[in-house]
Motif scaffolding. Structure first.
Motif, PDB file in Angstrom:
ATOM      1  N   LYS A  20       0.804  -1.328   0.090  1.00 57.20           N
ATOM      2  CA  LYS A  20       0.007  -0.073   0.023  1.00 57.20           C
ATOM      3  C   LYS A  20       0.999   1.160  -0.168  1.00 57.20           C
ATOM      4  O   LYS A  20       1.918   1.162   0.297  1.00 57.20           O
ATOM      5  N   CYS A  23       1.814   2.014   4.031  1.00 55.51           N
ATOM      6  CA  CYS A  23       2.239   0.829   5.014  1.00 55.51           C
ATOM      7  C   CYS A  23       2.555  -0.347   4.102  1.00 55.51           C
ATOM      8  O   CYS A  23       2.764  -0.190   3.075  1.00 55.51           O
ATOM      9  N   CYS A  25       1.280  -3.257   3.816  1.00 50.79           N
ATOM     10  CA  CYS A  25       0.048  -4.133   3.728  1.00 50.79           C
ATOM     11  C   CYS A  25      -0.003  -4.619   2.069  1.00 50.79           C
ATOM     12  O   CYS A  25       0.351  -3.574   1.350  1.00 50.79           O
ATOM     13  N   CYS A  37      -4.782  -5.682   6.492  1.00 48.03           N
ATOM     14  CA  CYS A  37      -4.993  -4.272   6.963  1.00 48.03           C
ATOM     15  C   CYS A  37      -3.855  -4.463   8.282  1.00 48.03           C
ATOM     16  O   CYS A  37      -3.486  -5.114   8.793  1.00 48.03           O
ATOM     17  N   CYS A  38      -3.439  -2.988   8.756  1.00 43.99           N
ATOM     18  CA  CYS A  38      -2.838  -2.807   9.701  1.00 43.99           C
ATOM     19  C   CYS A  38      -3.173  -1.640  10.412  1.00 43.99           C
ATOM     20  O   CYS A  38      -4.054  -1.084  10.039  1.00 43.99           O
ATOM     21  N   CYS A  41      -3.175   1.650   7.923  1.00 41.55           N
ATOM     22  CA  CYS A  41      -4.118   1.766   6.769  1.00 41.55           C
ATOM     23  C   CYS A  41      -5.749   1.630   7.520  1.00 41.55           C
ATOM     24  O   CYS A  41      -6.516   1.921   6.859  1.00 41.55           O
TER      25      CYS A  41
HETATM   26 ZN    ZN Z   1      -1.704  -1.468   6.445  1.00 42.14          ZN
END
Ligand code: ZN
Ligand code: ADP
Ligand code: MG
Length: 466
Positions: A20, A23, A25, A37-38, A41
């Motif tokens: 992304k 980040c 991901c 996801c993290c 995001c």
């Molecule tokens: Zn993320």
């Protein structure tokens, strides 16, 4: 006095980066909801974005491909709005110093003939939002798409109707795809267009526009522009005024309805993004991206045309970078442009990308067939089997003893045998019936289990009868 349509497009394209924009991901399409996801995001407090350098590189590449100026000093800005698909309640975008400006795309001028330029006002980088799903009275949210890098390509209002709008988007799609920066899969939303339309009488200043968001097929874009222009003309002719608004275009009915008026629209309260420092893009950096630019569609077309391919073949090969690159890699081995193109537009395209075709395998089969080691039919059979099993074509040919019979006396004997068994067909052939000859060739091929060259058999039969 007649009306003219004025249209400008804002095209969003998802970039082909692995991760992304801010980040690490994955950007992979689909997946379990909320598994890509993290904390960054999903906008958890205290997290900080870090720009993915690849996004910058792809944006510069896009700018070069679209004849833009690249900005040497850029910034990101916050676009604030409150909607659950946006967990931070703001989108990181670029308003004041977008990465590219002042470009153009060339299309056919549908009104005056010849070519025309649709100017690009700017290209900016931003993050995609998540996706809301409303069902059973509940609303669910999936953040897998949140933070996927986007480029927004904003055109000037230089487009004159639906046909031009669709062609402009097709051109963009081709260029982005050949640049290697987006897969441009419209069905997966990696390329979508917001369409702005107004009408005016010749010589008047720009009329009030309406906007239709997120159109994801060329047909929808074309119909949306033309039907909206018609609606506006009818309004004006009946003495009413066009209201600036966002309209939703319904692909099934081909018409649009109002979603919200601009007066009620969000005030985004843009301000500079404090978590990402301004970035200096040096001329050396731009030059290095330029030196690694992949070949663009127009260059490819010229190259293919000089290889003697037909416009039809060129169009098909350029419809997807996958086919164009398979063609070029296979051609390197076969050195037979026309035959290789025919195999790709025929056998390979019939697979609809269900299997991945390896250039060396395809080249091997083409060469087996072209060097008359196996018949065309056997080549097709080998292709459809090896594509699934991954077996080497030569192994498959050996295992099924598909090699063309080179044994002259066996061919002669077979021909003599068939001629003796079919006096009626021989008689008919001597009376000038070509069908009879085809029948005799067929009989011989059958006797030889299809492993002879039909041309050779044909010649042999004619020699024997005359
Ligand atoms: Zn993320
Ligand atoms: P906004 O900031 O509201 O999105 P922009 O000025 O950035 O507005 O324009 C968005 C898009 O609308 C651009 O592609 C532009 O070419 C197009 N556009 C602007 N004015 C008109 C108009 N009067 N008729 C048709 N398209 C327009
Ligand atoms: Mg806009």
């Amino acid at each position: 006095m007649a009306f003219e349509t004025v249209c400008g497009l804002e095209v969003h394209t998802e970039l082909l980066t692995k991760t992304k924009i801010f980040c690490s991901c994955t950007t992979a399409f689909g997946g379990e909801p909320n598994s890509h996801c993290c904390e960054v995001c999903t906008g958890m407090p205290g997290t900080l974005p870090v720009l993915n350098e690849r996004v910058l590189e792809y944006a510069v590449r896009c700018g070069i491909a679209l004849n833009c100026e690249i900005t040497n000093y850029i910034k990101f800005d916050r676009k604030n709005y409150f909607y659950p698909d946006l967990p931070k309640a703001y989108q990181i975008s670029q308003l004041y110093l977008p990465i590219c400006t002042n470009g153009y795309v060339e299309i056919n001028d549908s009104i005056n003939g010849g070519k025309k330029r649709v100017r690009i006002h700017e290209i900016h980088m931003e993050e995609d939002a998540g996706k809301l799903i409303h069902s059973d009275g509940k609303s669910l949210v999936n953040y897998n798409r949140a933070g996927v890098p986007l480029l927004e390509i904003v055109s000037e209002p230089d487009i004159s109707n639906g046909t031009e709008a669709a062609e402009y988007t097709e051109k963009l799609r081709e260029i982005l795809m050949f640049c290697g920066i987006s897969d441009c899969k419209m069905q997966e939303g990696s390329l979508r267009a917001d369409v702005n339309v107004s009408v005016r009488r010749a010589g008047e200043k720009l009329g009030t526009r309406t906007e239709m968001k997120n159109l994801s097929s060329f047909r929808a874009i074309k119909t949306a522009v033309d039907s909206e222009a018609e609606r506006q003309i009818a309004l004006i002719e009946s003495g009413e005024k066009v209201v600036q608004q966002t309209r939703r275009f319904d692909e099934k009915s081909g018409s649009s309805y109002s979603m919200r008026n601009k007066e009620e629209a969000n005030d985004y309260k843009y301000f500079p993004e404090p978590d990402i420092p301004p970035i200096v893009i040096s001329n050396e950096y731009i030059a290095s991206v330029r030196s690694k630019m992949p070949e663009l569609p127009d260059e490819k077309r010229k190259k293919y045309s000089s290889l003697g391919l037909s416009n039809y073949d060129i169009q098909l090969l350029c419809s997807d970078i996958y086919y164009a690159s398979l063609f070029e890699k296979t051609l390197k081995i076969t050195a037979l442009p026309k035959v290789t193109a025919n195999w790709i537009t025929g056998e390979v395209m019939a697979l609809h990308r269900k299997y991945d075709v390896k250039p060396d395998m395809l080249a091997e089969i083409i060469l087996l067939s072209e060097n008359k080691k196996i018949t065309r039919e056997a080549a097709k059979e080998t292709f459809s089997s090896c594509i699934i099993t991954g077996e080497l074509p030569t192994d498959y040919v050996k295992r099924n003893s598909l090699e063309i019979i080179k044994d002259e006396s066996l061919i002669k004997n077979t021909v003599t045998g068939i001629i003796n068994e079919n006096p009626k067909a021989v008689e008919e052939f001597t009376q000038g019936k070509d069908k009879a000859l085809n029948f005799l060739v067929g009989q011989c091929m059958r006797a030889l289990k299809g492993k002879a060259s039909a041309e050779e058999i044909r010649a042999e039969i004619i020699k024997a009868i005359r």
